[in-house]
Design a protein around this motif. Structure first.
Motif, PDB file in Angstrom:
ATOM      1  N   SER A   1      45.530  -6.325 109.510  1.00 16.96           N
ATOM      2  CA  SER A   1      46.885  -7.103 109.888  1.00 16.96           C
ATOM      3  C   SER A   1      46.573  -8.362 109.675  1.00 16.96           C
ATOM      4  O   SER A   1      45.647  -8.959 109.607  1.00 16.96           O
ATOM      5  CB  SER A   1      47.389  -6.522 111.477  1.00 16.96           C
ATOM      6  OG  SER A   1      46.513  -7.474 112.208  1.00 16.96           O
TER       7      SER A   1
ATOM      8  N   ARG B   1      52.878  -4.454 100.376  1.00 17.88           N
ATOM      9  CA  ARG B   1      53.125  -4.645 101.886  1.00 17.88           C
ATOM     10  C   ARG B   1      53.137  -3.460 102.494  1.00 17.88           C
ATOM     11  O   ARG B   1      53.460  -2.283 102.044  1.00 17.88           O
ATOM     12  CB  ARG B   1      54.049  -5.783 102.229  1.00 17.88           C
ATOM     13  CG  ARG B   1      53.690  -6.853 101.530  1.00 17.88           C
ATOM     14  CD  ARG B   1      54.514  -8.044 102.193  1.00 17.88           C
ATOM     15  NE  ARG B   1      54.427  -9.328 101.418  1.00 17.88           N
ATOM     16  CZ  ARG B   1      53.460 -10.101 101.408  1.00 17.88           C
ATOM     17  NH1 ARG B   1      52.453  -9.833 102.468  1.00 17.88           N
ATOM     18  NH2 ARG B   1      53.316 -11.126 100.884  1.00 17.88           N
ATOM     19  N   ARG B   2      52.754  -3.217 103.878  1.00 23.36           N
ATOM     20  CA  ARG B   2      52.745  -2.262 104.701  1.00 23.36           C
ATOM     21  C   ARG B   2      54.086  -1.516 104.637  1.00 23.36           C
ATOM     22  O   ARG B   2      54.106  -0.298 104.589  1.00 23.36           O
ATOM     23  CB  ARG B   2      52.258  -2.654 106.343  1.00 23.36           C
ATOM     24  CG  ARG B   2      50.856  -2.912 106.256  1.00 23.36           C
ATOM     25  CD  ARG B   2      50.553  -3.165 107.711  1.00 23.36           C
ATOM     26  NE  ARG B   2      49.288  -3.623 107.915  1.00 23.36           N
ATOM     27  CZ  ARG B   2      48.641  -3.528 109.180  1.00 23.36           C
ATOM     28  NH1 ARG B   2      49.235  -2.970 110.173  1.00 23.36           N
ATOM     29  NH2 ARG B   2      47.216  -3.771 109.186  1.00 23.36           N
TER      30      ARG B   2
ATOM     31  N   PRO C   1      48.220   2.004 109.345  1.00 20.06           N
ATOM     32  CA  PRO C   1      48.907   1.069 108.402  1.00 20.06           C
ATOM     33  C   PRO C   1      47.880   0.534 107.466  1.00 20.06           C
ATOM     34  O   PRO C   1      47.163  -0.257 107.752  1.00 20.06           O
ATOM     35  CB  PRO C   1      49.540   0.155 109.389  1.00 20.06           C
ATOM     36  CG  PRO C   1      49.602   1.182 111.006  1.00 20.06           C
ATOM     37  CD  PRO C   1      48.157   1.661 110.650  1.00 20.06           C
ATOM     38  N   HIS C   2      48.615   0.293 106.182  1.00 14.92           N
ATOM     39  CA  HIS C   2      48.056  -0.511 104.973  1.00 14.92           C
ATOM     40  C   HIS C   2      48.627  -1.039 103.988  1.00 14.92           C
ATOM     41  O   HIS C   2      49.746  -0.475 104.013  1.00 14.92           O
ATOM     42  CB  HIS C   2      46.681   0.269 104.574  1.00 14.92           C
ATOM     43  CG  HIS C   2      47.290   1.279 103.866  1.00 14.92           C
ATOM     44  ND1 HIS C   2      47.553   2.516 104.337  1.00 14.92           N
ATOM     45  CD2 HIS C   2      47.291   1.754 102.322  1.00 14.92           C
ATOM     46  CE1 HIS C   2      47.892   3.497 103.772  1.00 14.92           C
ATOM     47  NE2 HIS C   2      47.858   3.022 102.356  1.00 14.92           N
ATOM     48  N   GLY C   3      48.451  -2.099 103.493  1.00 13.95           N
ATOM     49  CA  GLY C   3      49.092  -2.532 102.107  1.00 13.95           C
ATOM     50  C   GLY C   3      47.960  -2.271 100.993  1.00 13.95           C
ATOM     51  O   GLY C   3      47.175  -1.679 101.172  1.00 13.95           O
TER      52      GLY C   3
END
Length: 302
Positions: free
Chosen positions: A113, A210-211, A162-164
């Motif tokens: 993050s 982005r996420r 969560p990831h981008g």
């Protein structure tokens, strides 16, 4: 290996330019300068002026701001074909481009993050490390996620972390077979003009999705310019350095390269560029005070 494309001189074709504001605030004199320069450029060449609404940040975009943008441009005497291209309506275009980059193994999932990345950088700097920064002064993204193995990446994605998605700049540049450049028909902040050597490496592993949004500015603007057949990108000096990233993405994705014309920014008495987030005087408020379109052009340095 992806060969570097060269910029294409499309002056023989009808010029197509675009003004691409974000509907997260009211337009100010800096926007007026860019919009009018695009409009005058198109008119002088019997070209086409396009309006693009850059609303990929759906949490900040507001329909009332888009309406205000259209009202301001109409008041300035600028016309465009309806409807404008709204980025929020074209997420599939950006997903397809990202999938191409995944197939080329040029992107990786970024799990950190902003707070985690910032904490990592603070810790490194506290230990005496000089952390590299991009041309905008933002610290480059740490390498931890890029160095994760394929199995660990897959495990974390499958577990719902969560990831981008970020461009692996090192891999992207390793695949080039020639240097990158763009044709600058205006001038950069230091007067740079003509064929400009691109240096995307100074941006590090830029964010491409982005996420919570399937794109970032860099990816969306590159895809949009190609799909809208933009021949010349007319925009401010604040985006001059970012052109290096756009040229790299154009090359990797096999997209045409427009010419670029970067222009001076409108600044306040302290030399700071105008910004919506700083509450600078809007065109709407100037209009209410009795200023006319000619006054706006003069105040915008035109």
């Amino acid at each position: 290996m992806h060969a570097a494309t060269t910029t294409t001189n499309r002056n023989s074709a009808r010029e197509r330019v675009r003004f691409a504001p974000s509907p997260n605030g009211l337009l100010h004199l800096g926007h007026a300068r860019s919009a009018l320069l695009n409009w005058r450029f198109a008119k002088a060449r019997e070209g086409l002026f396009l309006l693009r609404i850059e609303d990929i940040d759906v949490t900040r975009a507001r329909p009332e701001f888009e309406q205000a943008i259209c009202e301001d441009l109409d008041w300035l005497g600028i016309v465009w074909p309806d409807p404008p291209r709204r980025q929020s309506e074209h997420f599939d275009d950006y997903r397809r481009a990202l999938e191409e980059l995944k197939k080329l193994d040029l992107v990786y999932p970024a799990f950190m993050s902003r707070a985690e990345a910032a904490g990592h950088i603070r810790e490194a700097e506290a230990g005496g490390k000089v952390w590299p920064r991009d041309p905008d002064g933002v610290p480059l993204y740490p390498r931890q996620d890029r160095n994760l193995g394929a199995a660990e990446r897959r495990r974390r994605i499958e577990s719902g972390d969560p990831h981008g998605w970020r461009l692996d700049m090192r891999a992207a540049l390793a695949g080039l077979t020639a240097g990158l450049s763009w044709r600058e028909t205006g001038a950069g902040p230091a007067g740079e003009t003509g064929e400009i050597a691109a240096t995307p490496d100074v941006w590090g592993d830029v964010i491409l999705a982005r996420r919570d949004v399937p794109s970032s500015y860099h990816l969306a603007v590159t895809v949009d310019d190609a799909l809208q057949d933009i021949t010349t990108v007319v925009r401010g000096h604040d985006l001059f350095a970012a052109t290096s990233v756009h040229r790299l993405l154009q090359t990797i994705l096999g997209l045409p390269a427009p010419n670029y014309l970067h222009h001076d920014l409108v600044r306040d008495e302290t030399g700071r560029k105008l910004s919506k987030s700083d509450g600078d005087v809007s065109l709407a408020s100037l209009r209410r005070k009795g200023f006319g379109p000619e006054d706006i052009a003069r105040l915008a340095g035109l």
